[in-house]
Design a protein around this motif. Structure first.
Motif, PDB file in Angstrom:
ATOM      1  N   ILE B 334      43.589  91.192  -4.602  1.00 15.78           N
ATOM      2  CA  ILE B 334      44.830  90.413  -4.543  1.00 15.78           C
ATOM      3  C   ILE B 334      44.599  89.120  -3.776  1.00 15.78           C
ATOM      4  O   ILE B 334      45.013  88.037  -4.194  1.00 15.78           O
ATOM      5  CB  ILE B 334      45.960  91.269  -3.916  1.00 15.78           C
ATOM      6  CG1 ILE B 334      46.487  92.248  -4.965  1.00 15.78           C
ATOM      7  CG2 ILE B 334      47.078  90.394  -3.358  1.00 15.78           C
ATOM      8  CD1 ILE B 334      47.503  93.237  -4.441  1.00 15.78           C
ATOM      9  N   ALA B 363      51.295  82.914   0.750  1.00 12.09           N
ATOM     10  CA  ALA B 363      51.600  84.333   0.529  1.00 12.09           C
ATOM     11  C   ALA B 363      50.383  85.195   0.855  1.00 12.09           C
ATOM     12  O   ALA B 363      50.507  86.241   1.505  1.00 12.09           O
ATOM     13  CB  ALA B 363      52.037  84.558  -0.921  1.00 12.09           C
ATOM     14  N   GLY B 364      49.215  84.744   0.445  1.00 12.98           N
ATOM     15  CA  GLY B 364      47.993  85.510   0.695  1.00 12.98           C
ATOM     16  C   GLY B 364      47.680  85.624   2.175  1.00 12.98           C
ATOM     17  O   GLY B 364      47.221  86.662   2.648  1.00 12.98           O
ATOM     18  N   ILE B 366      49.852  85.604   4.762  1.00 12.11           N
ATOM     19  CA  ILE B 366      50.770  86.567   5.384  1.00 12.11           C
ATOM     20  C   ILE B 366      50.420  87.989   4.929  1.00 12.11           C
ATOM     21  O   ILE B 366      50.347  88.917   5.729  1.00 12.11           O
ATOM     22  CB  ILE B 366      52.232  86.231   5.041  1.00 12.11           C
ATOM     23  CG1 ILE B 366      52.618  84.858   5.610  1.00 12.11           C
ATOM     24  CG2 ILE B 366      53.172  87.303   5.575  1.00 12.11           C
ATOM     25  CD1 ILE B 366      54.015  84.390   5.223  1.00 12.11           C
ATOM     26  N   TYR B 367      50.201  88.110   3.629  1.00 11.25           N
ATOM     27  CA  TYR B 367      49.850  89.427   3.076  1.00 11.25           C
ATOM     28  C   TYR B 367      48.631  90.013   3.788  1.00 11.25           C
ATOM     29  O   TYR B 367      48.624  91.160   4.218  1.00 11.25           O
ATOM     30  CB  TYR B 367      49.579  89.285   1.576  1.00 11.25           C
ATOM     31  CG  TYR B 367      48.989  90.503   0.920  1.00 11.25           C
ATOM     32  CD1 TYR B 367      49.803  91.565   0.536  1.00 11.25           C
ATOM     33  CD2 TYR B 367      47.626  90.598   0.665  1.00 11.25           C
ATOM     34  CE1 TYR B 367      49.262  92.682  -0.079  1.00 11.25           C
ATOM     35  CE2 TYR B 367      47.079  91.717   0.055  1.00 11.25           C
ATOM     36  CZ  TYR B 367      47.895  92.757  -0.317  1.00 11.25           C
ATOM     37  OH  TYR B 367      47.355  93.868  -0.912  1.00 11.25           O
ATOM     38  N   ALA B 369      47.255  89.154   6.685  1.00 10.11           N
ATOM     39  CA  ALA B 369      47.444  89.390   8.122  1.00 10.11           C
ATOM     40  C   ALA B 369      48.137  90.728   8.340  1.00 10.11           C
ATOM     41  O   ALA B 369      47.790  91.488   9.245  1.00 10.11           O
ATOM     42  CB  ALA B 369      48.259  88.263   8.751  1.00 10.11           C
ATOM     43  N   LYS B 370      49.112  91.022   7.486  1.00  4.42           N
ATOM     44  CA  LYS B 370      49.858  92.274   7.641  1.00  4.42           C
ATOM     45  C   LYS B 370      49.029  93.477   7.216  1.00  4.42           C
ATOM     46  O   LYS B 370      49.309  94.598   7.632  1.00  4.42           O
ATOM     47  CB  LYS B 370      51.156  92.213   6.831  1.00  4.42           C
ATOM     48  CG  LYS B 370      52.120  91.177   7.399  1.00  4.42           C
ATOM     49  CD  LYS B 370      53.554  91.485   7.107  1.00  4.42           C
ATOM     50  CE  LYS B 370      54.455  90.568   7.951  1.00  4.42           C
ATOM     51  NZ  LYS B 370      55.826  90.514   7.460  1.00  4.42           N
ATOM     52  N   ILE B 444      46.968  86.497  12.513  1.00  4.58           N
ATOM     53  CA  ILE B 444      48.427  86.410  12.611  1.00  4.58           C
ATOM     54  C   ILE B 444      48.879  84.978  12.883  1.00  4.58           C
ATOM     55  O   ILE B 444      49.699  84.420  12.145  1.00  4.58           O
ATOM     56  CB  ILE B 444      48.953  87.346  13.729  1.00  4.58           C
ATOM     57  CG1 ILE B 444      48.685  88.799  13.345  1.00  4.58           C
ATOM     58  CG2 ILE B 444      50.446  87.122  13.971  1.00  4.58           C
ATOM     59  CD1 ILE B 444      48.971  89.794  14.444  1.00  4.58           C
ATOM     60  N   GLU B 450      54.163  83.060  10.767  1.00  2.00           N
ATOM     61  CA  GLU B 450      54.740  83.563   9.513  1.00  2.00           C
ATOM     62  C   GLU B 450      55.959  82.743   9.112  1.00  2.00           C
ATOM     63  O   GLU B 450      56.120  82.370   7.958  1.00  2.00           O
ATOM     64  CB  GLU B 450      55.122  85.036   9.681  1.00  2.00           C
ATOM     65  CG  GLU B 450      55.778  85.588   8.432  1.00  2.00           C
ATOM     66  CD  GLU B 450      56.061  87.077   8.501  1.00  2.00           C
ATOM     67  OE1 GLU B 450      55.344  87.803   9.206  1.00  2.00           O
ATOM     68  OE2 GLU B 450      57.004  87.526   7.839  1.00  2.00           O
TER      69      GLU B 450
END
Lengths: 478, 478, 478, 478
Positions: B334, B363-364, B366-367, B369-370, B444, B450
């Motif tokens: 992804i 988006a990538g 944040i994705y 990092a989470k 992060i 974010e």
């Protein structure tokens, strides 16, 4: 002796002479060795609490076994009220920032050994329970702390003890004598054990030689501790590592049993397989319950640290901060609920010990381990980029660079720069230090793997009953 | 000079004399200072790659600006093919275990400054673009590395620059002279800056004094670096910290500008607010794109480490391991898709620079990092309890304790004990070391919060178009 | 014929005489039967698009096979440009609120059969490829739509075809004649098949009899469709079910093959096991790619509906709404990135067909299926309690109750009550209708199970390469 | 009358003459109207339980208010034991597949009104408490069920009552007479209200006219119900919709108060703002507590359905199924823990009512609402593609098509085909029916929005205490 003081505990360690290695060298005196400072300090917390006027009452209980006032940490719980009282004491302890005092194990093994020995005696006409009773009395009278040896190295995890290339990959009895047994093998990641007063060691595998449980002194002949230092900074940094300079994790040890003799009086199981259904579940339920309590206390600290730094940064009321705080508070409430529920729905074993219900705390343990990464995200997101990038305390105190840092690390008006620096350092210590790494590992693997807890939970959850309900709902069957 | 070697890069650092403080002391020679070793080694990776026969071709490109072969890291991308070539080069770099070489910033600022200066010149009849062209030529000819100064201390985050109690909380121009400007303020967490060859510094706030962008040497008069050491072990531990002993994070620095003079030839914006819509988005899109590439490479390493230790533990085929590996591999796919999509859907600015589309990589970012916390869970779960509890290398090498560790750290048959020890240490270094903490923080907060990325994404996503679609679907409107 | 109109498509259905049962009755004329209305209308969308001046160009392509302009839906892709053009066309289609037109299968099977027949001919000296070429020509010339029969009932899923109590649980060849084969068995959940123009049916199991692939008319002798009505309201409710009254899902069918004869000219595999590595992966990659495109279009609709109702409720700027919208937009960007990446990183099979890379869309499919529940949460949370509790349109139109509803369903000023009612109904139709349930099922199980996609992804991801990287990082091996 | 039977409850509805509209028509007799069947049947479940010998004892309690045996649903809890007894009764009820009986509201409003009226009397010298006492006696003596009117239409949610264009967007007192008050306005989504025996209606806004609470008969003059039918199939389908044909959701109603007169004897607050801190929290805590209980029962049903279909499919022991079941069981344990913890940590209000602690159940409510999408994923994944694609019961029973379906819907050996069909239909009804959509909405918005619960939780969680703990840990302050 009733309750020992912190000093008496430490003094007791001085009198013990365990064979301890660390960093390639033998450590004669662990009490004064820098690698052990933080670990011993963490274990001492439970002794401090017992002397703290605010918690003394909660920390004390009348033992029906020795008819004396004892520390609640050595108490054998008998009913729900005992369990709820313990939660209250723990909640008090939650105000100490120590993430892991390790006294839980003392309680875990006493409950499990008490019930198991009773059960085996009933089924096998043995007399183990008397042994355990004597040990409990000794522990209670002297306010001792117990270390645990539960996990063998295991070698190839797809094979059992007898199939391993090396028979010692699981601990086992190599000789049974009239006066006792001789054991060989090793126990991995035995947290804090060198600075406890007694060890409880088990193996519960087949064949028979691999099924044994006993207590032993830490300085028994043939036992070697190979240690790893606490996950603390090399030298204490009160400002930079406020938690881990004091309570930053324990010394971990591999305990090697090179033909260690254990007298029968200290043995409480030896080959009686059927007891596996008693010892494991009680030890586990107790330990998970305690683990969830400590984790909840740690969540409060994380929540407080997040609220604090957001406030200092001037964004205490930002909607995304509010949301992060609420998410974390929900986790704390859920975890605490698991603890309370396990207590209220506990059960009393025939031997008289009260045991928390395991499923709520098994679920709580996995839930809270998985939440850790998310919470750290919230914490760092609230603190901002200075986590992991802030200059050292030495520069902050330096006459040359200090003035710049004082100027540029300033947060919102009214907050002293040093307070903000300390708050960021707290977040860093909790989320981005070596200690934080150890804590994550302890949350994930400590006490057992996710799969082992799921297997356990699957045994307790009544799937058949739910299937019946589904059948009835679907119009299947009679 | 074409492409510099690793040695030439390091030699260049020796010739620079920045004013650097660390741990309360001034550091005369950062190249040989232990606190800088790992950081400089990480930055050197891009120079190594340029000499690696396997990647040399990908790492080189013909510059249409100076009509010479240059390093791709200093190249101004002109079209999608440039972008796809960079992804391929990065993919090669992904085989190096270095988590952050920091050369991204060189590329980020050159693209942003190129476009911005062009834009301002068009709107304001200035001549900044020529300045930037000259700088680009210098960078390309000498294969330089650039450090960035983007983030001001900010003080009270609920207030703007002019409302702060201290006017220096944001960097600003204190004097405009005929030959240049004088700036004052500080830039926080400026990663790796002391061992770069040039700095790009910006502030994009109002009022006008707080709007400026320029390049400057690292050893310019009035500039002080207050550093924090790399998140590496105090002494390199090749076995215990295999990653962080070599590439374990960078030196972070606060850069203090105490009335630093910058000649006009190095300035590319100064008070022209409208350019905020050019510089920020291009810098950000480029940086997030690069960040996602590095993060994807790091995911591969994590996946490989997990598969390796599961194999060594004898559970390589266990269903829960398979599931963990697939979940991580999905994340990697992804994230890589976000990188490719940003490249393919990029756009060319009037000035000729090609810019990746920001939303996929926002988006990538944040994705991914989470996902970090979740991936670490899988990694530690597969490795088991030895993460964070394993004895030291010194004990492993010791004639006394070594034999026990060799025996009891053995995994499945056919795997040398030392290999298993190393594999566990790799997991530990990636998930539970001080470096791991810094890496989490970088994932992060690195590049922005974010909230800032969401705000950005919200500007690019066409909500009105989707609302129209919804209206049509609901039968609302004309 | 070039591109058919919607009317021509429907007319073609009238000429076909499939044996169709639904609700216990035989349906002579499916075109005018209410249970088929919505399904046929959904399939007709691709024909409408071809006539829409805005998309006509994208929807048309010159076929190198028949040297005529054809519909892009019947085109065999030859390179990345074809793939990117298709994404653009799909994006246009995304402006139609139809969640599933089912034309994807036409493209999926043509690509897979083209490559597979080529491959088998090469290895087995057969002449299947000519068969497929003829079929492709027929499809392209007449702008047909193909239905698929892929999934057998399977019976006991822990057993293979030959171990089942009933040999027909998997479709199989019961007779091989000179002029063709006779097949028996069934295909479950064959979406939309009764209103397609041709079927492609496969079985790829062993033993040999269970390995076959062929095309067949829908009204062939011995084939029975047992249908389930579209998940649409019993009578169209344009206001209450704005989506599902028009496009609310397809008729699902079990196709029973009771000794159906298929001439050799329509067969493209029959016992050649080795082709399993060609057909499955190409069919799957193509289908997942298409699925992800449609899902992304549906996400846009969901985002638009959420933004719209928040606006109508007067909370369009509330921080939690902003966050929900951003989370959904990130998902849409990520999913779209998977689609683009699969196209750009695709490959050309020897036979000339271009195939998207499967892993990004396998990951995207699972990712987006798991996001559906979360997105519905955001949608309903923004809409508030009226989802699922709003009074009927009849009451809204009633002279007695209508005035109350008009008064009390009013949202923020400036928004007509009816618009708000419609917006809430849209959310309800998308999240809480019977259609919404079917859509959820289609997202989860449609195209295959999570486990099957993970298995696939695990085959494509290079775990060994990542292990090697980990070994290098850990200092293991030569 | 003690406990009413199901028949007595339904008979009581016949005697009431509420003004009810549905589908544009006035309904004279709701009891026999098909749209109300399922809703009334759901409400009747609590009356059935009271007659069920297995649960009768749990369902009954001695009322200290009327000194008679009463239904536990009308009991005012006085201590933790009452709360734990209710959990046990609910657990029994959990064996009924009814997802929502709606009797919770009866208990919620009685507790809240009891405490609030007591509180107001104390502060304002009013005499509301006597009113409530009389109402409670009436409810207990006649075993009544109460409907609630809590949520006003609100219009523009960014504005308060007085700022709305239409003053009636919030319910308000238009006249105060000597003998009572006259109210105007509406209450949205008032579940089940037409088939209750009494209504409790509140508004708690300012200015003063918008602050009122009262009880009223359902057939009072001026009150109109505009209803939406239960989310049940048009005609009961015992096999296809096994849940929703019987208990599939309630009739939802908008209640319009067109100048309704309420005598003072039925009023319990009227302008006394300060009571907002009593009524809301008690109503909410009670309602969330009940909601979590029902949700936990529903989780058991989902778990059972998943285990059942996996078994019938022959994959009961597959690792991914085991994992799904464990994940769901963990959720159920966690939710149940929240319920138990809220009970054990409850508190007694001065007026004598015992109130569960809100935070655990606020957290549990949000947690379980967010888990619903995930659980449905597991359920459908285990069931496979037949969810949403299975042919109708009529075809299953048909002499023509039935033989095919009987043959091809067969699962693993030993399981009758019809049982498998029913199990799949159960999954479908629980996850993919119109009822399932309503249930999702009820889980998300029922009882209030996520934001409202977070706000509430934020008030109860002691952030200041946690900040203090953080300060102490960081070395900040005195």
């Amino acid at each position: 002796m009733a309750l020992r003081t912190r000093e008496e505990y430490i003094e007791s360690l001085r009198r013990q002479k365990p064979k301890v290695y660390l960093g390639g060298e033998e450590i004669e005196n662990i009490v004064d060795h820098p690698a052990f400072k933080v670990g011993i300090n963490s274990a001492a917390v439970t002794y401090e609490l017992g002397q703290d006027p605010q918690y003394r009452e909660l920390a004390t209980v009348m033992s029906p076994i020795i008819n004396e006032e004892i520390s609640r940490w050595t108490h054998i719980m008998r009913d729900e009220q005992d369990a709820l009282a313990k939660i209250k004491m723990w909640s008090g302890l939650g105000n100490y920032p120590c993430p892991c005092h390790y006294r839980c194990i003392t309680s875990d093994v006493l409950h499990a050994a008490w019930a198991t020995s009773y059960e085996i005696d009933k089924n096998h006409n043995t007399s183990y329970h008397r042994n355990v009773q004597e040990i409990v009395k000794e522990i209670q009278r002297n306010d001792l702390i117990i270390g645990g040896g539960f996990v063998s190295p295991k070698g190839d995890r797809s094979k059992g003890p007898a199939e391993q290339a090396d028979p010692d990959m699981y601990l086992h009895v190599v000789e049974k004598r009239k006066d006792g047994i001789v054991v060989r093998g090793a126990k991995a990641h035995s947290t804090a054990s060198p600075y406890t007063n007694m060890l409880c060691v088990i193996e519960m595998e087949s064949p028979e030689d691999y099924y044994v449980g006993f207590f032993t002194p830490v300085d028994t002949e043939g036992l070697t501790f190979i240690c790893r230092p606490s996950h603390a900074p090399t030298e204490p940094k009160e400002m930079e590592n406020p938690i881990s300079s004091k309570f930053g994790g324990h010394v971990e040890a591999m305990m090697v049993f090179d033909d260690v003799f254990v007298p029968w009086e200290r043995v409480f199981m030896c080959g009686e397989y059927d007891s596996v259904i008693t010892f494991g579940p009680i030890l586990g339920a107790s330990h998970l319950w305690h683990k969830c309590m400590c984790r909840a206390g740690n969540m409060d600290l994380s929540i407080g640290a997040t609220a604090l730094i957001a406030d200092y940064n001037g964004v205490g009321n930002a909607p995304h901060i509010f949301d992060s705080l609420c998410e974390m508070a929900m986790s704390a409430e859920i975890l605490r609920s698991c603890v309370v529920s396990a207590a209220v729905e506990g059960w009393r074993h025939d031997s008289g010990v009260f045991v928390p219900r395991p499923s709520p705390v098994a679920a709580g343990k996995i839930y809270s381990a998985k939440k850790l990464g998310e919470h750290r995200y919230y914490m760092q997101d609230a603190a901002g980029g200075l986590v992991g990038t802030m200059a050292t305390e030495k520069d902050y105190r330096s006459p040359i660079t200090g003035k710049y840092l004082e100027k540029y690390y300033k947060g919102r008006e009214g907050v002293p720069t040093e307070d903000r620096v300390r708050a960021i350092r707290l977040i860093e210590d909790l989320t981005a230090s070596e200690f934080a790494g150890w804590y994550h590992a302890m949350c994930i693997s400590g006490g057992g793997s996710e799969l082992s807890f799921k297997t356990w939970l699957a045994m307790e959850y009544d799937f058949e009953k739910s299937k019946l309900k589904a059948k009835k709902a679907a119009g299947i069957g009679g």
